[in-house]
Design a protein around this motif. Structure first.
Motif, PDB file in Angstrom:
ATOM      1  N   GLY A   1       0.805  -1.216   0.000  1.00 57.99           N
ATOM      2  CA  GLY A   1       0.000   0.000   0.000  1.00 57.99           C
ATOM      3  C   GLY A   1       0.834   1.261   0.000  1.00 57.99           C
ATOM      4  N   GLU A   2       2.142   1.130  -0.217  1.00 53.42           N
ATOM      5  CA  GLU A   2       3.055   2.272  -0.328  1.00 53.42           C
ATOM      6  C   GLU A   2       3.847   2.123  -1.619  1.00 53.42           C
ATOM      7  N   THR A   3       4.292   3.252  -2.200  1.00 52.83           N
ATOM      8  CA  THR A   3       4.945   3.176  -3.505  1.00 52.83           C
ATOM      9  C   THR A   3       6.365   2.631  -3.426  1.00 52.83           C
ATOM     10  N   TRP A   4       6.651   1.738  -4.364  1.00 52.09           N
ATOM     11  CA  TRP A   4       7.995   1.202  -4.600  1.00 52.09           C
ATOM     12  C   TRP A   4       8.305   1.397  -6.079  1.00 52.09           C
ATOM     13  N   PHE A   5       9.536   1.780  -6.371  1.00 56.19           N
ATOM     14  CA  PHE A   5       9.935   2.033  -7.749  1.00 56.19           C
ATOM     15  C   PHE A   5      11.229   1.290  -8.067  1.00 56.19           C
ATOM     16  N   TRP A   6      11.633   1.375  -9.346  1.00 59.26           N
ATOM     17  CA  TRP A   6      12.896   0.796  -9.772  1.00 59.26           C
ATOM     18  C   TRP A   6      13.845   1.923 -10.129  1.00 59.26           C
ATOM     19  N   SER A   7      15.007   1.944  -9.477  1.00 61.06           N
ATOM     20  CA  SER A   7      16.023   2.946  -9.760  1.00 61.06           C
ATOM     21  C   SER A   7      16.879   2.493 -10.932  1.00 61.06           C
ATOM     22  N   ARG A   8      16.860   3.233 -12.026  1.00 56.99           N
ATOM     23  CA  ARG A   8      17.671   2.868 -13.195  1.00 56.99           C
ATOM     24  C   ARG A   8      19.154   3.133 -12.947  1.00 56.99           C
ATOM     25  N   SER A   9      19.455   4.165 -12.133  1.00 55.71           N
ATOM     26  CA  SER A   9      20.864   4.484 -11.879  1.00 55.71           C
ATOM     27  C   SER A   9      21.505   3.497 -10.916  1.00 55.71           C
ATOM     28  N   ARG A  10      20.752   3.068  -9.880  1.00 55.36           N
ATOM     29  CA  ARG A  10      21.305   2.134  -8.898  1.00 55.36           C
ATOM     30  C   ARG A  10      20.993   0.683  -9.216  1.00 55.36           C
TER      31      ARG A  10
END
Length: 215
Positions: free
Chosen positions: A55-64
């Protein structure tokens, strides 16, 4: 298309989202109260699943090249209210409650705050934009401003105008004059926003009350 964050994982079309050749999909994050676009980030299938599960946002870091939990270090977590995907299933729209009202790493409310080198608040719904202008008149008065004259008159002048405008809304409705109804309600909303600003009540507090009543 729309689905609630509270739906079972089995009913979320995670596998049918059209990810790009990198396995990513763009995600626009929007404030649930006034519609402000807060940020854009990338998701992959795993981050989308974690967003739906927590229920909280998670993303994908392209730099890391790793997952990142929005607000994990700053405390500015995003609680997801709903998630939509577009007609081609290749873009996401995530509607959130932004903790701390700050989404950008620069400390701004929105990542979209730059206009021709200037820092400006991001556009929101019409009432929120009008309320910002009214608050600016309150804090930076000018002699010829009608709004400033209302503030100078205090409650006596502001509340008198609300009473007058309310009566005019009633009369317009009695006459069933649609154009007049729209115009008079606009006047009533404006003067009500002046009253909110005069008493230092944030318009978002009103929105939160309405959201709570929807439940």
């Amino acid at each position: 298309m729309f689905f609630s964050i509270t739906n079972s994982q089995n009913y979320i079309p995670v596998d049918t989202i059209r990810y790009d050749e990198r396995g990513l999909v763009p995600a626009i994050v929007q404030d649930y109260l006034d519609g402000t676009v807060l940020m854009m980030a990338w998701m992959n299938q795993e981050s989308l699943k974690k967003t739906l599960e927590t229920g909280e946002t998670w993303f994908w870091s392209r730099s890391r090249q790793e997952l990142w939990h929005k607000g994990a270090t700053s405390g500015h977590i995003q609680h997801v209210h709903s998630l939509r995907y577009d007609c081609d299933s290749d873009a996401l729209l995530i509607v959130v409650q932004q903790v701390g009202d700050i989404a950008c790493h620069t400390g701004q409310r929105s990542c979209f705050h730059q206009v021709e080198g200037k820092i400006l608040p991001p556009p929101a719904d019409t009432l929120s934009q009008l309320f910002d202008i009214i608050c600016n008149r309150r804090d930076n008065p000018t002699q010829d401003s009608y709004t400033c004259k209302l503030f100078t008159g205090g409650d006596n002048k502001i509340l008198k105008k609300i009473g007058e405008e309310s009566a005019e809304v009633v009369m317009a409705c009695k006459d069933d004059d649609k154009d007049a109804i729209a115009a008079e309600v606009a006047d009533l909303l404006y003067h009500t926003l002046v009253a909110l600003a005069h008493h230092n009540v944030d318009l978002k507090s009103v929105y939160r009350q309405l959201q709570e009543r929807r439940k």
